[in-house]
Scaffold this motif. Structure first.
Motif, PDB file in Angstrom:
ATOM      1  N   ASP A  93       1.328  62.260  46.233  1.00  0.00           N
ATOM      2  CA  ASP A  93       0.708  62.038  47.323  1.00  0.00           C
ATOM      3  C   ASP A  93       0.883  60.582  47.541  1.00  0.00           C
ATOM      4  O   ASP A  93       0.424  59.814  46.929  1.00  0.00           O
ATOM      5  CB  ASP A  93      -0.713  62.372  47.320  1.00  0.00           C
ATOM      6  N   ASN A  94       1.370  60.235  49.004  1.00  0.00           N
ATOM      7  CA  ASN A  94       1.350  58.780  49.331  1.00  0.00           C
ATOM      8  C   ASN A  94       2.358  57.919  48.415  1.00  0.00           C
ATOM      9  O   ASN A  94       1.838  56.705  48.287  1.00  0.00           O
ATOM     10  CB  ASN A  94       0.177  58.155  49.746  1.00  0.00           C
ATOM     11  N   ILE A  95       3.184  58.408  47.780  1.00  0.00           N
ATOM     12  CA  ILE A  95       3.886  57.596  46.726  1.00  0.00           C
ATOM     13  C   ILE A  95       5.541  57.956  47.152  1.00  0.00           C
ATOM     14  O   ILE A  95       6.092  59.141  47.109  1.00  0.00           O
ATOM     15  CB  ILE A  95       3.883  57.793  45.231  1.00  0.00           C
ATOM     16  N   ARG A  96       6.200  56.973  48.075  1.00  0.00           N
ATOM     17  CA  ARG A  96       7.464  57.253  48.235  1.00  0.00           C
ATOM     18  C   ARG A  96       8.558  56.228  47.841  1.00  0.00           C
ATOM     19  O   ARG A  96       7.925  55.021  47.539  1.00  0.00           O
ATOM     20  CB  ARG A  96       7.528  57.050  49.856  1.00  0.00           C
ATOM     21  N   ILE A  97       9.538  56.734  47.572  1.00  0.00           N
ATOM     22  CA  ILE A  97      10.722  55.832  47.057  1.00  0.00           C
ATOM     23  C   ILE A  97      11.921  56.090  47.816  1.00  0.00           C
ATOM     24  O   ILE A  97      12.145  56.978  48.726  1.00  0.00           O
ATOM     25  CB  ILE A  97      11.031  56.213  45.613  1.00  0.00           C
ATOM     26  N   LYS A  98      12.861  54.890  47.946  1.00  0.00           N
ATOM     27  CA  LYS A  98      13.995  55.097  48.729  1.00  0.00           C
ATOM     28  C   LYS A  98      15.088  55.175  47.531  1.00  0.00           C
ATOM     29  O   LYS A  98      15.250  54.541  46.485  1.00  0.00           O
ATOM     30  CB  LYS A  98      14.210  53.838  49.491  1.00  0.00           C
ATOM     31  N   VAL A  99      16.051  56.213  47.729  1.00  0.00           N
ATOM     32  CA  VAL A  99      17.376  56.398  47.076  1.00  0.00           C
ATOM     33  C   VAL A  99      18.597  56.524  47.897  1.00  0.00           C
ATOM     34  O   VAL A  99      18.189  56.840  49.029  1.00  0.00           O
ATOM     35  CB  VAL A  99      17.049  57.610  46.248  1.00  0.00           C
ATOM     36  N   ALA A 100      19.600  55.968  47.424  1.00  0.00           N
ATOM     37  CA  ALA A 100      20.859  56.429  47.933  1.00  0.00           C
ATOM     38  C   ALA A 100      21.076  57.952  48.227  1.00  0.00           C
ATOM     39  O   ALA A 100      20.801  58.659  47.410  1.00  0.00           O
ATOM     40  CB  ALA A 100      22.176  55.844  47.343  1.00  0.00           C
ATOM     41  N   ARG A 101      21.928  58.124  49.357  1.00  0.00           N
ATOM     42  CA  ARG A 101      22.098  59.533  49.684  1.00  0.00           C
ATOM     43  C   ARG A 101      22.963  60.280  48.468  1.00  0.00           C
ATOM     44  O   ARG A 101      22.571  61.287  48.155  1.00  0.00           O
ATOM     45  CB  ARG A 101      22.763  59.658  50.904  1.00  0.00           C
ATOM     46  N   ASP A 102      23.725  59.305  47.820  1.00  0.00           N
ATOM     47  CA  ASP A 102      24.842  59.714  46.756  1.00  0.00           C
ATOM     48  C   ASP A 102      24.110  60.045  45.470  1.00  0.00           C
ATOM     49  O   ASP A 102      24.438  60.875  44.676  1.00  0.00           O
ATOM     50  CB  ASP A 102      25.771  58.856  46.640  1.00  0.00           C
ATOM     51  N   ALA A 103      22.662  59.573  45.206  1.00  0.00           N
ATOM     52  CA  ALA A 103      21.891  59.847  44.046  1.00  0.00           C
ATOM     53  C   ALA A 103      21.264  61.050  44.245  1.00  0.00           C
ATOM     54  O   ALA A 103      20.639  61.437  43.261  1.00  0.00           O
ATOM     55  CB  ALA A 103      20.796  58.909  44.003  1.00  0.00           C
ATOM     56  N   ILE A 104      21.527  61.895  45.156  1.00  0.00           N
ATOM     57  CA  ILE A 104      20.780  63.404  45.351  1.00  0.00           C
ATOM     58  C   ILE A 104      21.902  64.249  44.515  1.00  0.00           C
ATOM     59  O   ILE A 104      22.974  64.337  44.923  1.00  0.00           O
ATOM     60  CB  ILE A 104      20.699  63.674  46.616  1.00  0.00           C
ATOM     61  N   ALA A 105      21.228  64.913  43.652  1.00  0.00           N
ATOM     62  CA  ALA A 105      21.872  66.008  42.669  1.00  0.00           C
ATOM     63  C   ALA A 105      22.182  67.248  43.285  1.00  0.00           C
ATOM     64  O   ALA A 105      22.950  68.030  43.342  1.00  0.00           O
ATOM     65  CB  ALA A 105      21.474  65.973  41.401  1.00  0.00           C
TER      66      ALA A 105
END
Length: 121
Positions: free
Chosen positions: A85-97
């Motif tokens: 809840d209300n904790i967001r992170i940014k990741v690269a699209r390539d980091a999605i498994a």
């Protein structure tokens, strides 16, 4: 003396056919590696790229680092995941498994296998 020259010429002609025959096992090994290793890996990479291109907001995913989250924002190369809840992170699209639903189904199947093995023993 000419007999030796004819003998050497005959050996060279037979050697060329023998040289080609020695490459046949190498060619067969390459063909086997292509169909057992290279081709399936290319197919899997193509499927994963299609999955990454079809990502949408609201989809639940898992990163290569093992973080589970829901996509709340997207740009070309960056995804914003809400991991709590209300904790967001940014990741690269390539980091999605992969999809979180796919991981849950896989873990449920593994759990059923372990349960069946333990009850059978």
């Amino acid at each position: 003396m000419t007999g030796i020259a004819y003998a050497a010429e005959g050996a060279a002609g037979g050697g060329a056919a023998g040289g080609l025959a020695s490459f046949i096992p190498l060619i067969l090994i390459f063909v086997v590696f292509y169909f057992l290793l290279i081709r399936p890996q290319q197919k899997q990479a193509k499927q994963h790229q299609a999955f990454l291109n079809d990502l949408k907001k609201g989809q639940k995913v898992i990163t290569k680092g093992g973080i589970l989250g829901e996509i709340t924002g997207m740009t070309d190369g960056i995804l914003t995941l809400e991991i709590a809840d209300n904790i967001r992170i940014k990741v690269a699209r390539d980091a999605i498994a992969g999809s979180q639903a796919g991981q849950e189904a896989k873990s449920e199947a593994d759990g059923k296998e372990k349960k069946a093995k333990s009850s059978g023993s």
